[in-house]
Design a protein around this motif. Structure first.
Motif, PDB file in Angstrom:
ATOM      1  N   LEU A   1      21.386 -13.117  34.475  1.00 41.11           N
ATOM      2  CA  LEU A   1      21.348 -14.544  34.124  1.00 41.11           C
ATOM      3  C   LEU A   1      22.597 -14.937  33.339  1.00 41.11           C
TER       4      LEU A   1
ATOM      5  N   VAL B   1       7.568 -21.584  28.559  1.00 43.33           N
ATOM      6  CA  VAL B   1       7.623 -20.504  29.531  1.00 43.33           C
ATOM      7  C   VAL B   1       6.417 -19.592  29.351  1.00 43.33           C
TER       8      VAL B   1
ATOM      9  N   SER C   1      15.181  -9.815  42.503  1.00 39.79           N
ATOM     10  CA  SER C   1      14.663 -10.683  41.446  1.00 39.79           C
ATOM     11  C   SER C   1      13.267 -10.241  41.003  1.00 39.79           C
TER      12      SER C   1
ATOM     13  N   GLY D   1      12.866  -9.458  37.203  1.00 35.83           N
ATOM     14  CA  GLY D   1      11.947 -10.390  36.536  1.00 35.83           C
ATOM     15  C   GLY D   1      10.723  -9.679  35.981  1.00 35.83           C
TER      16      GLY D   1
ATOM     17  N   THR E   1      15.413 -15.133  24.403  1.00 39.83           N
ATOM     18  CA  THR E   1      15.127 -14.688  25.769  1.00 39.83           C
ATOM     19  C   THR E   1      14.304 -15.745  26.504  1.00 39.83           C
ATOM     20  N   ASN E   2      13.253 -16.239  25.818  1.00 39.02           N
ATOM     21  CA  ASN E   2      12.440 -17.298  26.427  1.00 39.02           C
ATOM     22  C   ASN E   2      13.292 -18.483  26.852  1.00 39.02           C
TER      23      ASN E   2
ATOM     24  N   ILE F   1      15.302 -17.780  29.935  1.00 36.83           N
ATOM     25  CA  ILE F   1      14.463 -17.805  31.143  1.00 36.83           C
ATOM     26  C   ILE F   1      14.163 -19.251  31.546  1.00 36.83           C
ATOM     27  N   PHE F   2      13.963 -20.086  30.531  1.00 39.35           N
ATOM     28  CA  PHE F   2      13.557 -21.467  30.793  1.00 39.35           C
ATOM     29  C   PHE F   2      14.709 -22.321  31.345  1.00 39.35           C
TER      30      PHE F   2
ATOM     31  N   MET G   1      15.365 -22.973  35.051  1.00 41.00           N
ATOM     32  CA  MET G   1      14.335 -23.806  35.666  1.00 41.00           C
ATOM     33  C   MET G   1      14.496 -25.268  35.264  1.00 41.00           C
TER      34      MET G   1
ATOM     35  N   SER H   1      13.613 -16.416  36.968  1.00 44.47           N
ATOM     36  CA  SER H   1      12.775 -17.153  36.015  1.00 44.47           C
ATOM     37  C   SER H   1      11.360 -17.347  36.540  1.00 44.47           C
TER      38      SER H   1
ATOM     39  N   VAL I   1       7.861 -15.871  34.808  1.00 40.15           N
ATOM     40  CA  VAL I   1       6.736 -16.717  34.402  1.00 40.15           C
ATOM     41  C   VAL I   1       5.442 -16.259  35.073  1.00 40.15           C
TER      42      VAL I   1
END
Lengths: 376, 295, 265
Positions: free
Chosen positions: B33, B295, C81, C85, C103-104, C107-108, C111, C148, C152
Motif C-alpha cells: 500500500l 474499518v 491481495s 490482506g 494501520t487502520n 487500510i481505509f 477505499m 483493503s 475488512v
C-alpha cells in the motif's frame, strides 16, 4: 371461568379462551385465567409450554388466534402494544444500547408527552428505589448484569402500568445474584403494588416470589394455586414432578378409614388423606416427597406408613442433607432426602432399610397419570 | 478507564503483544500500500505543480500552484456537478436500500441468505454491461420511451437518457449493493427485542424507527453513504454512457486531460482537489455522526 | 376492504423489497435475454432467437483475448491481495500493537479515494519512473485496491471468533502453529473465501483503474467500453450472463455446503 363484576372493576388481568396456533400446533390452547390486581403471579413451565407466548399476547407482541384479553373492563386484545397499560421486562433486558440509563428509563414517559420536570422527578425517584442513582449517565454496556436487570425493571415500572410482565427476568444472572434479585423484585412489587406476571421455567424462582403459580404444560394450565397448595397437593404427575421431586408409586385403592383412603402398594397398605387424593377409580399413584421419608436400618422401630425391604443402592452426602437411592422389593428405586440433624450414622450402600412417613404427607394421583411426566 | 479497556480487550480477544509477530504480518501488505498508494499520491502532488516542457508528455517542476486555480476555474461546473450528482445518487440509493435492508434483516425469515445473495448477484454482471443495458432499455429505441410516448406521458422530443436524471439514477443503481450491505449488517445486529421494548414503552411504529432503529443503524448509514458517495462522485462511466455532454462530471475532465490533451499537471491538480475535497467531507461527516472506527 | 389495508400495511415493506429486487434485476434480465439475440454487429433491436452466440462466445473479434487478460489479472490480483490482506486482518483482529490506528487509516484511505484518483496517481508514478504500463502494472494496481476490501472482510470474521476456542486448542497440547493450522484457519476460512470472491469480482469488473494502468492491454470491461460506441456484440452478453451464473453457482454452493455442515453439527 366466570368473571364477576367485582373482579373486572378492580382491574384484574383476565384471559378468556386464549388460543395461539401455528398451523396444527397450538402453542397456547384455550387458556382462561384471572390474575387479581396487585398480585404476584407466576406462569411456570418447561420451555415450549406456551408461557412466553401467553405473555407476549398480553404485551401485544403476538396476535391471538382466538380469545380475548381484558385489563379490568377494557378489552385490549386488538390494541397496539404502545397503547396498552402494560409494560414488559424483557429477557436479556433489551435496554437501548445507544441511550444513557436516564434516557432508557425516561423513554416511555417522553413518549407519553410528560413534561421534562416530571420526567426528571420520576426517573430520579425510580433510580433511588432501585438504589442506583449514580448510574444515570452511563450506557447499558457499562453495567453489570444485575444492574442492567434492575434498570430494565425501573424502565418498565416508572410508567406505572396496570400490569408488569416479566419474561424470564433473571435467566441471565448467576445463582447468587438470582437469589438476591428474587428478594428484591418481591420487595419492589410489594412497595409499588403493581400486578406482576412473571414467566419462568425455574420452580424455585416461582415459589420464592409468587403468591399464585400457574403450572403450564403443552399450552394448557395443569394446576393453579399457592406455592404450598401446588407442592403439598399436586393434582397431576406433571406438577408433582416439575415442582420439586416426587416418588410416585402405583397402587390399588382397597378401602377407606375415616378421613383416609387405604391404598395397597405391592402388598403393603398405606393411608392417604382423602382431601389430598385426586384418584378417580381404583388405581392410584401414591406420592411422597423425598424429604418426607424417614429412613432407618432394618429392625428399628417405626410409625405411620411403613415400607419394608428396601436396599440402599446409592448415597450422596450434600451437606444439609444426605440423599439416598433405595431399591424397593418391586424393583423400582425411590429417592430419600434425610436431613443431617441427628447423630445417627450414615447408612452405607447395600444396607437393608425400612422407610416410614406420616400419612398426612401423602398425596395420591389418578392411576392413569404418566409417572415420569414433567421429570427433570 | 484503564480497567475498562482491559475488560474489552478480553472480550474481543485482543492480545497485548510485545513480540514482532503482528508487525511481520503487517509488513508485506502495508509495504504494498505504501509503494503503490502513498508514493503515487505524492507523485500526483508533484505532478500537479509542474509545467509542460519542450516535448509533448514532458513536464518540468516549477511549483506552479496556480495550476490548481486554473484547473478549478476551467472545470468549476463539472466539479460542482460531481458532488451534486454524487449526493443525489447517494440519497436515492439510501431511500431504496434502507427498506430493502430492513426487510432482509427483520422480515425475511429463512429466505435471508438467499436474499442477501440476490442483492450482490447483479454485481457479477459487468457493471458496464448493466449500464449499457439501462441505456438501451431507457433509450430512443427502448420499450420505456415508446410506451410513455404512446401514452402521451412524455412528448416526442423528450428522452430519458442523455439527461441528468439518467446519470443520477445510473449512479444510484450501480452502487446500490455498497449501500445495502453495510445497512443490512448494522440492522441485523439490532436485537429485535429492543424494538419490541420501544413498542412496549408507548412508541408507535414511526417513533420506534426514529428513536431506536435509525440511531442504532447509524454506523451502517454512514458506511453505506460513504461507500456510495465516494465512487459516485469520482465516476465518469455513467456520465459517458447515460449522459449528454452537458452532464459531464469531474471524472470526464480528468480522463480527457490525461488521455486526450495530455495535460498531466492539470489532471493531477484536479485529481488532488477531488481527493482532498472528499477527505474533508468524510472527516466532517464522520465527526458529526460520531462514527470513529470505520474499518 | 379492512383486511386488504391491514394486509397491505403489514406487508408494505415486503412489497417494497420486491420492487427493489425487480429494479436490481431488470438490466441483468435484459443482458441475459439479448444474449440470445440473432443480431449482427449491434445488439440494439431484437432480431430473433438464436443459440449461436452461446455456442461460439469467442465469435466476436478480440473478445476472448480480452476475457483471458481479465482472468489473468483477476486471478493473480486475487491470490496476492487475499494473502496480504488476510495477514493484515489477523494482525488487526488479534493483536494490540503500536501503530494500530495508523494501520487502520492506511487500510481505509484507498477505499475513501475515488478510483479515478487511484488510477491517475499510479499512472503519474509510472510515467515519472519511466515504467511502461502493461499487464504487470495492471496487476499491481488491482492488488492495491483489493487489499483493503480483503482486510475488512476477513477482519470481521477474525474478530467474531471466540478466543476460548484457541485457548482450548492450546490446552489440548496444540502449539501455536498447530492451533492456527487446525483451529483458527478452518474457522476463518469462509471469511477468506468470501474476501477472495469479492476481490475477484472487483478486479474482474474494474474499468477505471485498469484504463489508467494497463497500457494497451485489452480487458473484458475495456472491450465492452470501446465497443459501446459502435455496438456491443451479443457475445459480450453471453460472457456477462455466464459470469453471473458462475458466480451465483459458487455462492449458492458455498451456502449449501455451510448449511449442511451446520445441520450435521
Amino acid at each position: 371461568m366466570a368473571v364477576d363484576a367485582s373482579t373486572s372493576a378492580r382491574g384484574d388481568l383476565i384471559l378468556k379462551n386464549l388460543t395461539k396456533s401455528y398451523g396444527d400446533f397450538s402453542a397456547v390452547d384455550d387458556l382462561s385465567l384471572v390474575v387479581p390486581k396487585g398480585s404476584f403471579f407466576a406462569l411456570l413451565g418447561p420451555s415450549g409450554c406456551g408461557k412466553t407466548t401467553t405473555l407476549r399476547m398480553v404485551a401485544g407482541l403476538e396476535e391471538p388466534t382466538s380469545g380475548s384479553i381484558f385489563v379490568g373492563e377494557t378489552d385490549i386484545t386488538d390494541m397496539k402494544p404502545y397503547r396498552r397499560p402494560v409494560n414488559t421486562v424483557f429477557q436479556n433486558y433489551a435496554l437501548f444500547p445507544h441511550l444513557t440509563i436516564f434516557e432508557n428509563i425516561a423513554f416511555g414517559l417522553r413518549r407519553r408527552g410528560i413534561t421534562e420536570a416530571e420526567v426528571k422527578t420520576a426517573v430520579d425517584k425510580v433510580l433511588n428505589l432501585i438504589e442506583l442513582p449514580q448510574l444515570a449517565t452511563r450506557k447499558p454496556n457499562q453495567l453489570s448484569g444485575g444492574q442492567q436487570q434492575r434498570i430494565a425493571v425501573a424502565r418498565a415500572i416508572v410508567n406505572r402500568p396496570a400490569l408488569l410482565l416479566l419474561d424470564e427476568p433473571l435467566g441471565a444472572l448467576d445463582l447468587k445474584l438470582r437469589r438476591q434479585m428474587q428478594i428484591e423484585l418481591k420487595w419492589i412489587q410489594t412497595e409499588i403494588g403493581i400486578t406482576f406476571v412473571h414467566v419462568t421455567h425455574d420452580q424455585e424462582e416461582a415459589m420464592t416470589m409468587a403468591d399464585t403459580i400457574a403450572v403450564m404444560n403443552k399450552g394448557k394450565i395443569e394446576q393453579m394455586g399457592t406455592p404450598e397448595e401446588l407442592y403439598d397437593s399436586p393434582k397431576t404427575a406433571f406438577v408433582a414432578n416439575f415442582l420439586g421431586q416426587s416418588n410416585l408409586i402405583p397402587g390399588e385403592v382397597s378401602g377407606s378409614d375415616g378421613d383416609n383412603l387405604i391404598v395397597d402398594l405391592f402388598g403393603t397398605k398405606v393411608a392417604v388423606p382423602k382431601a389430598r387424593s385426586s384418584a378417580r377409580g381404583n388405581s392410584a399413584l401414591v406420592g411422597v416427597r423425598p424429604e418426607k421419608f424417614r429412613i432407618a436400618a432394618e429392625g428399628k422401630s417405626t410409625h405411620g406408613n411403613v415400607l419394608t425391604g428396601g436396599v440402599v443402592s446409592d448415597v450422596s452426602y450434600i451437606g444439609v442433607s444426605t440423599q439416598y437411592q433405595v431399591e424397593m422389593p418391586w424393583g423400582k428405586e425411590v429417592m430419600v432426602f434425610e436431613q443431617n440433624d441427628d447423630e445417627e450414622e450414615m447408612l452405607r450402600k447395600g444396607a437393608k432399610v425400612v422407610l416410614s412417613w406420616e400419612p398426612i404427607f401423602t398425596f395420591a394421583l389418578d392411576g392413569s397419570e404418566n409417572v415420569s411426566a414433567g421429570s427433570h | 478507564m484503564a480497567a475498562f479497556r482491559g475488560a474489552s480487550a478480553k472480550v474481543f480477544g485482543l492480545k497485548d503483544n510485545k513480540s514482532a509477530l503482528p508487525y511481520l504480518l503487517l509488513i508485506p501488505g502495508l509495504l504494498w500500500l505504501a509503494i503503490f498508494f502513498i508514493v503515487p499520491i505524492f507523485s500526483l502532488g508533484q505532478m500537479s505543480t509542474k509545467v509542460p516542457g519542450a516535448d509533448i508528455g514532458e513536464f518540468v517542476q516549477e511549483y506552479r500552484f496556480s495550476n490548481y486555480i486554473d484547473a478549478f476555474n476551467s472545470s468549476k461546473e463539472q466539479f460542482l456537478r460531481s458532488f451534486l450528482y454524487g449526493l443525489l445518487a447517494t440519497i436515492i440509493a439510501l431511500a431504496i436500500a434502507y427498506p430493502l435492508a430492513y426487510a432482509i434483516a427483520f422480515k425475511s425469515g429463512k429466505w435471508k441468505n438467499i436474499l442477501l445473495v440476490l442483492v450482490v448477484a447483479p454485481f457479477f454482471v459487468s457493471f458496464l454491461l448493466r449500464t449499457i443495458a439501462w441505456k438501451q432499455i431507457l433509450g430512443e429505441e427502448g420499450p420505456v420511451v415508446s410506451v410513455l410516448r404512446t401514452l402521451n406521458i412524455i412528448s416526442v422530443n423528450t428522452s430519458i437518457t442523455s439527461s441528468a436524471f439518467a446519470v443520477v439514477t445510473g449512479l444510484a443503481y450501480n452502487f446500490l449493493p455498497f449501500m445495502t450491505l453495510p445497512l443490512y449488517a448494522s440492522l441485523e445486529r439490532i436485537d429485535p427485542r429492543t424494538l419490541e421494548a420501544a413498542g412496549d414503552l408507548y412508541a408507535n411504529g414511526f417513533t420506534t424507527f426514529r428513536k431506536v432503529t435509525l440511531p442504532l443503524s447509524m454506523p451502517g448509514v454512514v458506511a453505506g453513504t460513504l461507500l456510495t458517495f465516494i465512487p459516485a462522485a469520482g465516476d465518469y462511466i455513467n456520465a459517458t454512457i447515460l449522459g449528454s455532454p452537458s452532464n459531464k462530471m469531474l471524472g470526464n475532465v480528468i480522463e480527457a486531460r490525461f488521455f486526450k490533451i495530455v495535460d498531466y499537471p492539470a489532471a493531477a491538480a484536479l485529481s488532488f482537489t477531488l481527493m482532498a475535497a472528499i477527505l474533508i467531507l468524510i472527516t466532517i461527516y464522520t465527526k458529526r455522526t460520531g462514527t470513529e472506527e470505520l474499518v | 376492504m379492512k383486511n386488504l389495508t391491514k394486509w397491505l400495511s403489514k406487508n408494505l415493506i415486503r412489497i417494497y423489497a420486491f420492487f427493489a429486487f425487480t429494479y436490481l434485476f431488470i438490466p441483468v434480465l435484459y443482458t441475459f435475454v439479448f444474449s440470445f439475440n440473432d443480431s449482427r454487429k449491434t445488439n440494439l433491436i431484437w432480431k430473433g432467437f438464436t443459440l449461436d452466440k452461446w455456442k461460439n462466445p469467442c465469435g466476436a473479434p478480440d473478445i476472448c483475448s480480452a476475457l483471458g487478460n481479465s482472468f489473468v489479472i483477476g486471478f493473480t490480483a486475487t491470490a496476492i491481495s487475499t494473502v496480504l490482506g488476510t495477514l493484515i486482518a489477523f494482525a488487526l483482529g488479534r493483536y494490540r500493537f503500536k501503530g494500530r490506528s495508523a494501520t487502520n487509516l492506511l487500510i481505509f484511505l484507498p477505499m475513501a479515494t475515488p478510483e479515478i484518483v487511484l488510477g491517475a496517481s499510479l499512472l503519474t508514478m509510472f510515467v515519472n519512473l519511466g515504467i511502461n504500463t502493461s499487464i504487470l502494472t495492471a496487476i499491481i494496481a488491482h492488488v492495491m485496491f483489493c487489499i483493503s476490501f480483503v482486510v475488512v472482510t476477513v477482519k470481521a470474521r477474525v474478530a467474531s471468533l471466540d478466543p476460548r476456542l484457541e485457548q482450548a486448542a492450546m490446552d489440548l497440547y496444540a502449539n501455536e502453529w498447530q492451533t492456527f493450522r487446525r483451529v483458527t484457519l478452518p474457522l476463518v476460512a469462509p471469511g477468506i473465501a468470501a474476501a477472495a470472491l469479492l476481490a475477484f469480482s472487483l478486479s474482474f469488473d474494474d474499468f477505471i483503474i485498469t484504463n489508467f494502468t494497463a497500457g494497451t492491454v485489452n480487458t473484458f470491461p475495456r472491450f465492452v467500453y470501446v465497443s459501446a460506441g459502435r455496438g456491443i456484440p451479443a457475445q459480450a452478453n453471453v460472457i456477462g450472463s455466464a459470469m453471473f451464473f458462475l458466480a451465483l453457482f459458487i455462492v449458492v454452493a458455498a451456502q449449501i455446503v455451510s448449511s449442511r455442515r451446520k445441520a450435521k453439527i
